[in-house]
Design a protein around this motif. Structure first.
Motif, PDB file in Angstrom:
ATOM      1  N   ALA A 310      -2.969   3.248   0.605  1.00  0.00           N
ATOM      2  CA  ALA A 310      -3.577   2.446  -0.465  1.00  0.00           C
ATOM      3  C   ALA A 310      -2.957   2.796  -1.810  1.00  0.00           C
ATOM      4  O   ALA A 310      -2.715   1.917  -2.643  1.00  0.00           O
ATOM      5  N   ALA A 311      -2.664   4.079  -1.993  1.00  0.00           N
ATOM      6  CA  ALA A 311      -2.134   4.525  -3.284  1.00  0.00           C
ATOM      7  C   ALA A 311      -0.848   3.805  -3.645  1.00  0.00           C
ATOM      8  O   ALA A 311      -0.590   3.535  -4.818  1.00  0.00           O
ATOM      9  N   VAL A 312      -0.023   3.512  -2.669  1.00  0.00           N
ATOM     10  CA  VAL A 312       1.309   2.968  -2.989  1.00  0.00           C
ATOM     11  C   VAL A 312       1.349   1.447  -2.957  1.00  0.00           C
ATOM     12  O   VAL A 312       2.409   0.851  -3.140  1.00  0.00           O
ATOM     13  N   GLU A 313       0.207   0.839  -2.736  1.00  0.00           N
ATOM     14  CA  GLU A 313       0.287  -0.611  -2.589  1.00  0.00           C
ATOM     15  C   GLU A 313       0.775  -1.332  -3.842  1.00  0.00           C
ATOM     16  O   GLU A 313       1.468  -2.318  -3.744  1.00  0.00           O
ATOM     17  N   GLY A 314       0.476  -0.798  -5.007  1.00  0.00           N
ATOM     18  CA  GLY A 314       0.971  -1.471  -6.212  1.00  0.00           C
ATOM     19  C   GLY A 314       2.335  -0.977  -6.675  1.00  0.00           C
ATOM     20  O   GLY A 314       2.790  -1.334  -7.766  1.00  0.00           O
ATOM     21  N   ALA A 315       2.989  -0.151  -5.872  1.00  0.00           N
ATOM     22  CA  ALA A 315       4.244   0.441  -6.330  1.00  0.00           C
ATOM     23  C   ALA A 315       5.338  -0.604  -6.449  1.00  0.00           C
ATOM     24  O   ALA A 315       5.478  -1.486  -5.606  1.00  0.00           O
TER      25      ALA A 315
END
Lengths: 347, 208, 708, 74
Positions: A310-315
């Motif tokens: 989830a943390a990297v979804e907006g990367a």
């Protein structure tokens, strides 16, 4: 290094007076970052105010669950403080992994929070926004003059250049450097506030608000006002917390990605989560999606992995640093598991 | 706030600071009466803020147990002051940016990088360089274990090692590695260095 | 002529270096430490641009700074600057801080020219030219047999593209010197050099004075690795400043310019097709390679490497770009060739399903004297690393996200001595013994080696020999390059000591009326017919007022050339971070007769650690847009620290047959195959080739991403 | 592969041409040409760099060219 005036006050009041003198000034504590940037001619204060001789700036105070850290407290003192290690392992671990023994003996909490980005374009004199342009000329601040380099008008040094260490989040703008304070993420995760004393008095802000994304050339990434001195940081202990750092070298090196978490637990389950990343965005980056993903769950390999995902979804990585997405996923997962004592990677 | 930092507490007193440091643009060594006069003059200025130094400044540094008077500028690093002005050339200048450890000196008992330390900020603090170490302990262990080749990083390693052993006389190999992680050797003498550190610890224990 | 003793007392034992304590206690003065009376400090102004022309230089503002004593221009108006770090001017001043103020105050107007800073920029159609004849200079194609036909007959062929980056020497003592004019025609230069005689020649030449009028002193120096052979532009500039001011001048580069201008190891990229028969026997190789030495040529490297390839074609180009020029660096060419060859060998072995170790054994050149050496060394190394634990690629074991891998590589080097060097051996009537030669110690222990030899011959202890080197006015000695110092200097040292001893016997024999033929030296005593007659010192007193001074040179049989060597690596790779930890390296090395086992082993450790840096950390990063060197420091230019060092097991292949070969240098060979072995171990661990060195998380994760 | 150091720099080379091998392998001005590859790195004593006073590259062939303005015979 250019010549400068030097003052060595012994009280915060004197330091603020000295910093507020005419011309640019800089507070010097450990010097591990400032002196090097001055040698690089990137930072050119007319006056340097040495603050490490101010007794009231140093020290660690634990009163109940309230922890107060003096800004000039050395990193080695953060590492060696037993109660701090108990209450805020995330802070201790981050401090432990900064630099080297010599650096931790010199560098201070405030210096680490206020250090300039470890970014090779910035260190080469191109500022924080990928190079300043005048028409088709890229201008580099050199020895007080501007030297033109012919480039495309749309050129952006970081976007077009070697961005292996650059940001992967908040990359739509021009500020693409990765924020490199190791202590900001754990302190932000713990909800710490910072006290600033300046010519207009004292103010207290969340540590997260010490940082901003610069919008114009020459604008600092720090929100400190002219003449202001960071004097202390305070937080309330309670949540389970941990920091995990991915570094290439085992010895003296910078984190490639760092993640700090603070988890308020309700039994086995996470009732409130704070997940803050370092070295992935121009400011310490709060991974809210990861926080949502882990909240309400027992921390396990699966839920931590899901939070990492989830943390990297907006990367939005740049041309060379897609690998940092993987590192971020891993760092979030491992920080969460470290907070509950499951260091599966140490096997 | 109670201080955890011995240096924070043992900083120079105001008066010592003035005596030792000279003042703006003063190049000559100050005589005692002159210092007294300055003390009074400066006392009035304290209301305005702390004294400000610039240009050539005479300071006194405690180097290897000796008081050494030296003219520096505020920007002079401790390393350049030791090497260029005091002929204390054990500490070496290699990276000059606090990355490699060749300039390591011991300040009030702690190893630090002299290349990112200002000499003016070291007044009133004890500076030890490897020239003051007992050559029979750490240097001899480096020699025995061939923990050096070109030798240019060696002073920094020896100093970091001495500082480590002062605090931890019985280190594990892991402790030694971590204690020396702020130093870089280009010839690749680390294997000998790690052996030397453990060997020196043994020698120290025997002596004690 | 003298021979190496059959049953030596000191040779091949472990003797700590004679100058070790001075270095370890901070007392020894390096060229950058000396401070002759009245010395000025100098600093350099260098190009801030990758490519520019100097339109105008104005030094007047700098000259007016109090304390600035002289300015010397190395580049005039109109000059072209070809890389960031290219030198422009040197300023001498009373303090180093003021010298740097002077540098900053020099006003230069640049015409910034278009640059090419990366190989792809330099090789692009229509790219701005660095070399007037074009940025891509093709070498002679190297063809052996009929590779195109042969490769069609192979049972398996791999095609890979592998690359290693430009790295720099990172000498800890930067390039430079302290220089003093002793008269208007004599100079003393304390130079950080691996070539004291060459510095005297080049400085003398620059000022039109005989080289013998220039005394170059290098008692010790802080690392060279192949980059410190010349007096260099900055050395001449320092001497100019010293001449102008009439004062000694110290000039050493800053770290950034050291990275940019003082040399580097060229990059190498190879597109390689390698084919073999089912049994692993190589059939053919077809390779296109290129590399860059910046503004200089010199990016050639050996390929095929070590192994016999019956049919091969290799085309190589040197690429020119706006980066500092290459200089020889520890085994020039070999680490590059080794990485590329060994990667292809491993990939092919995997494809064939053959054990890479067996495949290597199968392809050693038949009839080569080194083949049996390699075979023996590989057996020793495989045992020490535990090669039997290795699993085929893709099946590596581990725990959690960690995978363990094993890899190996072979290397070769020359390391024979030059035959025209001399050593003087002086025996004084007080019993003191001195050796002299105009060679220098770049950290290998040259001084110690000479002392061991003389002590062995004279029956003395090593600390009784004063080994005096690092002075250009002594008899001609070897420049320290190509692993040649020990093999060049050991024979004349043995001959000089032996002849001095014989002369001692003659003169003592005359004095005491004994036959010299019955004399020998042992344990600090003179023996006559095997019986102790007097101490060495007493014997020397018989010399009266006149010392013995013998200068001797080379003789056959004391040295030879050509070594093998193999290395094995065990690594752990974290699949979730791409972080590589080297757990163990085994280095098996032959180098003829080993004179000092202690310093020899240090050299091998050092070579391995240099190779580990090449494998994991080092890379010069050039910015395409600005053409600048982005990491000219020791922070983002990464080098291993203590916690990055694995267990290293060094095995000396030191059989009687090897000892009989005489002395061979060891400075270079052990640094060659480390990066290849680590690269192969990483691939073995993660199941996929990482084609680009160094093995950073970026490169490892990118390789993993390619397959997933 | 053993090294060979026997390919001489042509005797007509400019006297300001230098490379490392001239100092190391001194027996007869041997160059660093090896079987199959050449990685000799040259410099010019006039400029101490890889480009000569005429702004052209310093190398084995180029510095034997008597037409170069900076060429000086041995």
């Amino acid at each position: 290094m250019r010549a400068f005036e030097y003052a060595s006050p012994t009280s915060i009041a004197d330091a603020v007076k000295a910093l507020g003198g005419s011309g640019s000034s800089a507070a010097l504590a450990g010097g591990t970052d400032l002196i090097s940037r001055m040698k690089d001619d990137i930072v050119r204060p007319a006056r340097v105010v040495y603050v490490k001789g101010i007794p009231e700036l140093s020290g660690i105070r634990v009163e109940g669950s309230v922890v107060t850290l003096g800004a000039a407290t050395r990193l080695v003192d953060l590492v060696q403080h037993a109660a701090l290690a108990e209450l805020a392992p995330a802070v201790r671990q981050a401090a432990l992994e900064v630099g080297s023994p010599q650096i931790r003996n010199m560098a201070t909490l405030g210096g680490n929070l206020c250090q300039r980005p470890c970014d090779w374009y910035f260190r080469n004199g191109f500022g924080l926004l990928g190079g300043r342009k005048q028409g088709r000329n890229l201008v580099r601040e050199l020895e007080g003059e501007y030297a033109p380099i012919d480039v495309e008008e749309t050129a952006h040094l970081v976007r077009d250049g070697d961005n292996r260490y650059a940001a992967i989040f908040m990359t739509d703008g021009d500020a693409l450097y990765a924020h490199s304070s190791s202590l900001a993420p754990p302190l932000i995760a713990l909800g710490a506030t910072a006290t600033l004393v300046g010519p207009d008095g004292e103010r207290t802000v969340p540590v997260a608000e010490l940082y901003r994304i610069p919008q114009s050339a020459g604008e600092s990434e720090l929100t400190l006002r002219p003449g202001e001195l960071l004097t202390q940081v305070r937080f309330t202990a309670g949540p389970r917390n941990a920091t995990y750092e991915v570094r290439q070298k085992q010895s003296h090196d910078w984190p490639l990605v760092l993640c700090s978490v603070a988890l308020t637990m309700d039994g086995d389950r996470v009732s409130k989560a704070s997940v803050v990343l370092g070295s992935v965005a121009p400011i310490p980056y709060r991974a809210e999606a990861a926080e949502r993903a882990i909240t309400g769950h027992v921390v396990s390999t699966e839920t931590a992995e899901a939070a990492g995902q989830a943390a990297v979804e907006g990367a939005k990585p740049l041309s060379m640093n897609g690998y940092k997405v993987t590192l971020t996923r891993t760092a979030v997962k491992r920080a969460l598991l470290a907070a509950v004592g499951q260091r599966y990677w140490e096997g | 706030m109670p201080s955890q930092d011995p240096r924070g507490r043992s900083g120079p007193s105001r008066r010592d600071f003035l005596r030792g440091s000279g003042v703006a643009a003063a190049t000559a060594v100050l005589t005692a009466p002159a210092v007294d006069a300055l003390d009074e003059a400066r006392a009035a200025e304290l209301a305005q803020g702390p004294p400000v130094l610039s240009g050539d400044t005479t300071i006194t540094l405690q180097v290897n147990g000796q008081a050494r008077e030296v003219v520096v500028e505020p920007r002079s690093t401790l390393l350049d002051t030791l090497r260029n002005r005091l002929d204390v050339t054990g500490p070496k200048r290699v990276c000059d940016r606090g990355s490699c450890g060749a300039c390591t000196v011991i300040l009030d008992g702690d190893p630090i990088y002299a290349c990112t330390t200002l000499a003016v900020s070291c007044q009133g603090h004890a500076i030890e360089t490897l020239e003051s170490f007992d050559p029979e302990i750490v240097p001899a262990a480096f020699h025995r274990n061939d923990a050096l080749m070109c030798g240019y990083c060696t002073p920094g390693f020896v100093t970091a090692c001495k500082a480590l052993l002062d605090k931890n006389p019985n280190p594990t190999l892991e402790d030694v590695r971590r204690g020396l992680d702020g130093n870089i050797c280009r010839c690749g003498t680390y294997v000998g260095v790690l052996q030397a550190a453990l060997d020196a610890a043994k020698a120290l224990r025997k002596e004690a | 002529m003298a021979e190496w003793p059959q049953n030596p007392r000191l040779i091949s034992t472990e003797i700590p270096r004679v100058d070790g304590l001075g270095k370890a206690s901070g007392r020894t003065k390096y060229p950058s430490d000396v401070h002759p009376e009245g010395m000025l400090f100098a600093a350099m102004l260098y190009s801030p641009h990758a490519h520019a022309r100097i339109k105008k230089i104005d030094t007047s503002r700098a000259e007016r700074i109090p304390g600035v004593r002289a300015i010397h221009l190395l580049a005039q108006e109109g000059a072209t600057l070809r890389y960031q770090g290219d030198d422009i001017a040197a300023v001498a001043a009373d303090t180093e801080e003021i010298a740097r103020d002077g540098v900053r105050a020099i006003e230069v107007e640049y015409e910034v020219l278009p640059h090419v800073a990366t190989e792809s920029q330099a090789m692009a159609e229509g790219a701005p030219r660095v070399n007037p004849r074009g940025n891509v200079q093709k070498g002679r194609a190297q063809i052996n047999g009929d590779p195109d036909a042969a490769i069609e007959t192979a049972d398996a062929v791999i095609e890979g593209e592998y690359s290693v980056p430009v790295i720099t020497h990172v000498c800890l003592e930067t390039h430079g010197l302290t220089v003093r004019w002793d008269s208007d025609r004599t100079i003393t230069a304390w130079s950080s050099t691996q070539n004291v005689m060459g510095v005297s020649q080049e400085l003398g030449g620059a000022f039109n004075i005989p080289p013998t009028n220039v005394t170059t002193l290098t008692e010790v120096m802080g690392g060279g690795f192949g980059s410190k052979f010349s007096a260099d532009s900055w050395g001449i500039a320092a001497a100019e400043l010293a001449k102008k001011t009439g004062k000694p001048v110290r000039l050493f580069l800053d770290r950034a310019q050291e990275h940019m201008a003082a040399g580097n190891r060229p990059s190498a990229t190879g597109k390689i097709r390698l084919g073999a028969a089912k049994d692993g026997k190589l059939v053919a190789m077809i390779a296109q390679t290129h590399g860059t030495g910046g503004v200089a040529r010199g990016a050639g490297f050996p390929l095929p490497y070590v192994y016999a390839v019956p049919h091969s074609r290799r085309e190589h180009s040197d690429v020119f770009l706006n980066g500092g020029n290459a200089r020889a660096m520890r085994a020039p060419g070999h680490p590059e060739g080794c990485c590329l060859m060994e990667a292809a060998m491993d990939d092919l072995a995997e494809k064939l399903g053959v054990d890479p170790l067996e495949m290597r054994l199968k392809n050693l050149p038949e009839g080569d004297f080194k083949t049996p050496i390699y075979e023996a060394e590989i057996r020793l190394g495989a045992e020490a690393i535990g090669w039997s634990k290795r699993k085929p690629r893709g099946q590596a074991e581990g725990r959690g996200p960690i995978r363990i891998g094993y890899g190996m590589g072979l290397h070769t080097w020359g390391g024979g001595g030059a035959q025209d060097k001399q050593v003087s051996c002086i025996i004084n009537p007080d019993g003191s013994v001195e050796l002299r030669s105009a060679t220098q110690d770049i950290g290998t222990g040259a001084r110690t080696i000479l002392a061991i030899i003389a002590a062995e011959v004279l029956g003395l202890e090593v600390d009784q020999i004063h080994s005096n080197i690092g002075n250009s006015s002594f008899p001609p000695g070897q420049a320290s390059g190509g692993s040649t110092t020990t093999p060049s200097m050991a024979p004349p040292a043995l001959n000089a000591a032996t002849q001095a001893r014989d002369e001692l016997f003659r003169r003592v024999g005359r004095a005491i009326n004994e036959d010299p033929a019955g004399m020998s030296l042992a344990g600090g005593k003179l023996l006559i017919n095997g019986k102790e007659a007097m101490s060495f010192a007493e014997a020397c007193r018989k010399l009266g007022m006149m010392p013995i001074s013998v200068t001797a040179g080379f003789s056959e049989g004391l040295t030879s050339s050509g070594v093998g060597g193999c290395q094995f690596a065990e690594v752990e790779v974290d699949l979730e971070t791409g972080v590589v930890r080297v757990k163990k390296i085994v280095a098996v090395q032959d180098s003829g007769l080993i004179l000092d086992m202690l310093t020899w082993r240090s050299q091998v450790y050092g070579g391995v650690i240099g190779g580990l840096n090449y494998a994991l950390f080092e890379e010069r990063v050039m910015d395409p847009t600005t053409g600048l060197f982005l990491n000219p420091d020791m922070e983002l230019y990464k080098l291993a620290g203590a916690s990055d060092i694995p267990e290293i097991e060094v095995i000396a292949y030191h059989t009687p047959e090897m000892r009989a070969r005489g002395v061979i240098g060891v400075g270079e060979p052990p640094t060659i195959s480390t990066a290849a072995a680590i690269g192969n171990a990483v691939s073995n661990a993660i199941g996929v080739r990482v084609p680009r060195w160094p093995m950073t998380p970026m490169n490892v994760l990118n390789a993993l991403a390619q397959v997933s | 592969m053993s090294q060979t150091h026997n390919e001489p720099v042509p005797q007509v080379a400019c006297r300001h041409l230098r490379h490392k091998g001239m100092y190391v392998y001194t027996d007869g001005l041997g160059s660093e040409t090896h079987e199959g590859y050449d990685n000799t790195i040259f410099w010019c004593l006039k400029t101490m760099k890889s480009f000569g006073p005429d702004d052209d590259l310093v190398d084995r062939d180029g510095c034997c060219n008597r037409e170069r303005s900076c060429y000086e015979p041995t």
